[in-house]
Design a protein around this motif. Structure first.
Motif, short mmCIF file in Angstrom:
data_model
loop_
_atom_site.label_atom_id
_atom_site.label_comp_id
_atom_site.label_asym_id
_atom_site.label_seq_id
_atom_site.Cartn_x
_atom_site.Cartn_y
_atom_site.Cartn_z
N LEU A 256 14.11 18.59 -12.45
CA LEU A 256 12.90 18.97 -13.19
C LEU A 256 12.59 20.46 -13.05
CD1 LEU A 256 10.74 15.90 -12.09
CD2 LEU A 256 12.05 16.15 -14.20
N ILE B 82 10.91 22.68 -15.79
CA ILE B 82 9.48 22.54 -16.08
C ILE B 82 8.68 23.64 -15.40
CG2 ILE B 82 7.48 21.02 -15.75
CD1 ILE B 82 9.44 18.66 -16.14
N VAL C 42 7.99 12.54 -24.44
CA VAL C 42 8.28 11.54 -23.41
C VAL C 42 7.45 10.28 -23.61
CG1 VAL C 42 7.99 11.04 -20.94
CG2 VAL C 42 9.13 13.13 -21.66
N ARG D 135 9.63 12.73 -15.35
CA ARG D 135 9.55 13.93 -16.19
C ARG D 135 8.15 14.06 -16.81
NH1 ARG D 135 12.64 17.81 -17.66
NH2 ARG D 135 12.30 18.92 -19.60
#
Length: 89
Positions: free
Chosen positions: A12, A15, A30, A50
């Protein structure tokens, strides 16, 4: 069960550098995938992780914006330029 039986956590790190709009758009993508179902447990968990990370990134941006706004209003109030600075809204 051996620890190799558990799926690795998704990467991740992308991000961390996202702007608000990019993180929000990622979250918008998502959520429907999770709601639609039809994915494996492993994929669902990865999507959920996520989504949580994207939501946290959006919250970081919003908290930062709120702090900047409050600081700017405080500066204006100190300068006597903002009669509404004392009001909370």
């Amino acid at each position: 069960m051996a620890s190799t039986d558990h799926p690795a956590a998704p990467d991740l790190t992308d991000i961390e550098t996202m702007g608000y709009g990019q993180a929000r758009e990622g979250l918008v993508q998502v959520v429907p995938r999770l709601e639609a179902g039809g994915t494996s447990l492993e994929e669902s968990l990865a999507l959920w992780e996520r989504g949580e990370a994207l939501a946290a990134r959006c919250e970081q941006w919003l908290d930062g914006a709120r702090e900047r706004l409050e600081a700017a209003r405080a500066r204006r109030a100190e300068a006597g330029e903002d009669p509404e600075a004392g009001e909370q809204g």
